[in-house]
Design an enzyme around this catalytic site. Sequence first.
Site, short mmCIF file in Angstrom:
data_model
loop_
_atom_site.label_atom_id
_atom_site.label_comp_id
_atom_site.label_asym_id
_atom_site.label_seq_id
_atom_site.Cartn_x
_atom_site.Cartn_y
_atom_site.Cartn_z
N LYS A 112 1.07 -0.90 -0.27
CA LYS A 112 -0.06 0.08 0.47
C LYS A 112 0.75 1.47 0.07
O LYS A 112 -0.33 2.25 -0.58
CB LYS A 112 -1.18 0.15 1.33
CG LYS A 112 -1.71 -0.66 0.64
CD LYS A 112 -2.85 -0.80 1.88
CE LYS A 112 -3.98 -2.08 1.78
NZ LYS A 112 -3.58 -3.13 1.59
C1 LIG Z 1 -4.88 -4.64 0.83
C2 LIG Z 1 -3.44 -6.31 0.54
C3 LIG Z 1 -4.21 -6.94 -0.43
C4 LIG Z 1 -5.70 -6.85 -0.79
O1 LIG Z 1 -5.20 -5.99 -1.71
P1 LIG Z 1 -6.48 -5.14 -2.41
O2 LIG Z 1 -6.31 -3.63 -3.55
O3 LIG Z 1 -7.24 -4.99 -1.67
O4 LIG Z 1 -7.01 -6.51 -3.63
C5 LIG Z 1 -3.59 -7.94 -0.07
N1 LIG Z 1 -2.41 -8.54 0.53
C6 LIG Z 1 -2.26 -6.99 1.70
C7 LIG Z 1 -0.33 -7.58 2.81
C8 LIG Z 1 -2.54 -6.62 1.50
O5 LIG Z 1 -2.06 -5.04 2.76
#
Ligand SMILES: *Cc1c(COP(=O)(O)O)cnc(C)c1O
Length: 463
Positions: A112
């Site tokens: 993120k």
């Molecule tokens: C947020 C997250 C996801 C999922 O991503 P999306 O964009 O919501 O599909 C997968 N793995 C980790 C470690 C995350 O923090």
Amino acid sequence: MKYVSTRGSAPALDFAGVTLAGLASDGGLYVPEAWPQFTIDEIVAMRGLPYAELAARVMQPFVGESLAPKRLRELTEQAYGRFAHTAVTPLVQLDEQHWLLELFHGPTLAFKDVALQLLGLLFEEFLAREDSRLTIVGATSGDTGSAAIDAVAGRDNVEIFMLHPKGRVSDVQRRQMTTVRAPNVHNIAIEGSFDDAQAMVKRIFADEGVTASHRIGAVNSINWARLMAQVVYYFAAALQLGGPERKLAFSVPTGNFGDVFAGHVAARMGLPIERLIVATNVNDILHRALSNGDYSTGTVTPTAAPSMDIQVSSNFERLLFDVGGRDGVALAEQMRGFEAAKAMQLTNAQREGAAALFTSARADEEETSRSMRWAYENCGEIIDPHTAIGLHAARAADVSADTPVVTLATAHPAKFRDSVERATGIRPPLPNRVGDLFAREEAFVELPGTYEAVRDHILANAS
Ligand SMILES: *Cc1c(COP(=O)(O)O)cnc(C)c1O
């Protein structure tokens, strides 16, 4: 570049407008009115560019008039300069066909960061221009909170109130939020579950007693700018593995469908992609929707991959809009039906449109552990449970042997070290750059699980 709502009735906005708006006023999500296109020659010309420059090239058509190319370039330089790897999103080879795209070299060890580091700068830029302030209110079960706090800490014209369920996030996750000491960061531990916290945040957005005096902003992946920033690493990976002349497949550990939707956008822009594999854990609404059209919610089962423990994937609406004929009025009606019944059937157009690029797979807890073990025993790689689900789906997929399959590695294994240790016997250490996390002082307030307590705290402390 203009953006339209997936539900057809909110006003079209430019890039600066959608960045600050988050959700559209008709309850839909913003998408570009038309997809910008790169020719194969234009993509070839991107080969070898430093990540920050590639990012500016890929994103400029989406940003349009909202930022001059030179300014966008300065912002990508600043956002990606904070990553601990000069390649920003390096590739690691596992075997002849499989690769990991490591997205966790940012400040909080989660993918993120790739989008939120840029989003924090975009907020600052656009708010300064309008001479306005933004109060971000969010709820987190772990990763989003720390990445968002890091991205806006100390920035001008923006402040953040982040709610986490008291005692229900890991020590590492809590400390990554509460040890960030900046006057514009407000951490709140509330009594109750993540869903309780999330429900309070929704009420804040709808409470005129708050919104009359404060502009409230969102940092979850309904924000278009986040998805846009994630398109870049699909280009980065493809360019290193023989693209655009050779097609690649990507396997994506999926929760809210943001990360994998960015892959769909890359394909729409002209990047040759063979297949996008949507990997879920036992919370498999997306796997069911993509395999037989059944988009119906159940109850959430907690797993070793908490960022994928979801009931509803907000960004899936963007795909349904794009492959289902871009009919906002029809989709608004379909989504109203879904919200009432908590279930819906995809239309034939939506199913066929999705099937052109997407397949899906699910991993249960045992398969997740086995995947972590496989990576360690056969390739010497320690991976986190979310990445392991992606890798499980990648290895199960029926992709021809000469097509590279890239699994998106979404979290650093040290963030989930108990699960990693159980599966592999190895307890991954926190990287040096966050190594003093347990020595830093924490700051957060604890509030009872009532809406009034949270609202009053925000009103008393927001500037
Ligand atoms: C947020 C997250 C996801 C999922 O991503 P999306 O964009 O919501 O599909 C997968 N793995 C980790 C470690 C995350 O923090």
